[in-house]
Write a protein that holds these residues in place. Structure first.
Motif, short mmCIF file in Angstrom:
data_model
loop_
_atom_site.label_atom_id
_atom_site.label_comp_id
_atom_site.label_asym_id
_atom_site.label_seq_id
_atom_site.Cartn_x
_atom_site.Cartn_y
_atom_site.Cartn_z
N ASP A 133 -16.96 38.25 77.50
CA ASP A 133 -16.49 37.20 78.40
C ASP A 133 -15.01 36.87 78.21
O ASP A 133 -14.55 35.81 78.62
CB ASP A 133 -17.33 35.94 78.25
N SER A 134 -14.26 37.80 77.61
CA SER A 134 -12.81 37.61 77.50
C SER A 134 -12.22 37.40 78.89
O SER A 134 -12.55 38.12 79.84
CB SER A 134 -12.16 38.83 76.84
N SER A 135 -11.33 36.44 79.01
CA SER A 135 -10.76 36.14 80.32
C SER A 135 -9.94 37.32 80.83
O SER A 135 -9.42 38.12 80.05
CB SER A 135 -9.90 34.88 80.24
N ARG A 137 -7.31 40.02 82.10
CA ARG A 137 -5.91 40.44 81.95
C ARG A 137 -5.80 41.80 82.62
O ARG A 137 -5.62 42.82 81.98
CB ARG A 137 -5.51 40.56 80.47
N ALA A 147 -11.91 41.80 88.36
CA ALA A 147 -11.94 40.41 87.94
C ALA A 147 -12.45 39.52 89.08
O ALA A 147 -13.22 38.58 88.85
CB ALA A 147 -10.55 39.97 87.49
#
Length: 274
Positions: A133-135, A137, A147
């Motif tokens: 769940d890394s935002s 990039r 995204a």
């Protein structure tokens, strides 16, 4: 008891082609949608072949009728112009999700990508791997579209109660060899991909989930915890192919440290290398 009907968009693409034989099950009908031609059904194969685009609302409305679950693989699989990416990947996914909502399809699996977080570094997650769940990039327009696909899935879960799982796929090919050394980290074997999809389809009330789609590679830099929580048990490791790779060239600056690899410097809006 009626057969389970599973709709797969992008069924003639690389991943869709690999999944067709691996997702066959007694009591399951595969409804396969793509613009490209598809092989005819084999004897005893329970398939329904549909021709059409994920951007066509009427096509998707018809395709979603009487469907128990949807695996959305359709769209542009590489970098393209902003206009095409917006239309096919973002607009097409909105069309797919809205058709699924209207048809009351209870469960959707979305194919996202490592390129949604391509500018994150491979060591950010430490020994546990980069969290699923890394935002975002993103490294390309393609990464931006992935995204956006994740965000659309979250919206359709929160608004309409659909179970949606978005899989950030590393790279799914027969072998990791086409990707060189990077593939030893990112590979999702076709068999493990099928295992992961089956876990996504079988888990009880997942809600909205964001998970990594990779095999249990010795050089893996992505977390498997989120996928394993759904019941995924990977069995393959890209490392068995390492002896077949030529000695890699020296890393180009920071590219070896970035999740997206060469996508991070390739021109925007043009077809990029793997």
């Amino acid at each position: 008891m009626n057969d389970q009907r599973l709709l797969i968009t992008g069924a003639a693409g690389t991943v869709g082609t690999l999944m067709r034989p691996r997702l066959r099950r007694p009591g399951r009908v595969l409804r396969l949608l793509d613009l490209a031609p598809q092989p005819a059904a084999e004897p005893g194969e329970a398939v329904e072949l549909l021709t059409g685009s994920v951007t066509d609302a009427e096509v998707m409305k018809s395709a979603c009728q009487d469907v128990d679950a949807l695996i959305h693989l359709g769209g542009l699989s590489r970098e393209d112009t902003w206009e095409a990416t917006l239309d096919v990947n973002i607009g097409g996914t909105h069309t797919v999700l809205d058709a699924a909502r209207e048809a009351q399809v209870p469960r959707v699996v979305l194919a996202s990508s490592n390129h949604a977080v391509g500018f994150r570094t491979t060591d950010e997650g430490g020994s546990d791997g980069l969290p699923a769940d890394s935002s975002p990039r993103p490294d390309t327009y393609y990464g931006v579209s992935k995204a956006a696909i994740e965000a659309l899935g979250s919206l359709y879960h929160s608004r309409f109660g659909m179970d949606v799982t978005a899989i950030r796929i590393g790279s799914c090919f027969e072998t990791p060899l086409p990707l060189g050394e990077r593939g030893l980290s990112t590979w999702l074997s076709p068999d493990d991909c099928a295992r992961l999809l089956e876990a996504c389809l079988a888990t009880t009330s997942p809600g909205y989930r964001l998970i990594w789609g990779v095999s249990d590679n010795a050089r893996r830099t992505f977390s498997l915890a989120e996928a394993e929580a759904l019941g995924y048990t990977p069995r393959d490791d890209a490392e068995v192919y390492a002896p077949r790779l030529a000695a890699p060239p020296a890393p180009d600056g920071t590219l070896a440290e970035l999740v997206g690899g060469s996508f991070c410097t390739a021109p925007l809006g043009r077809h990029n290398p793997l």
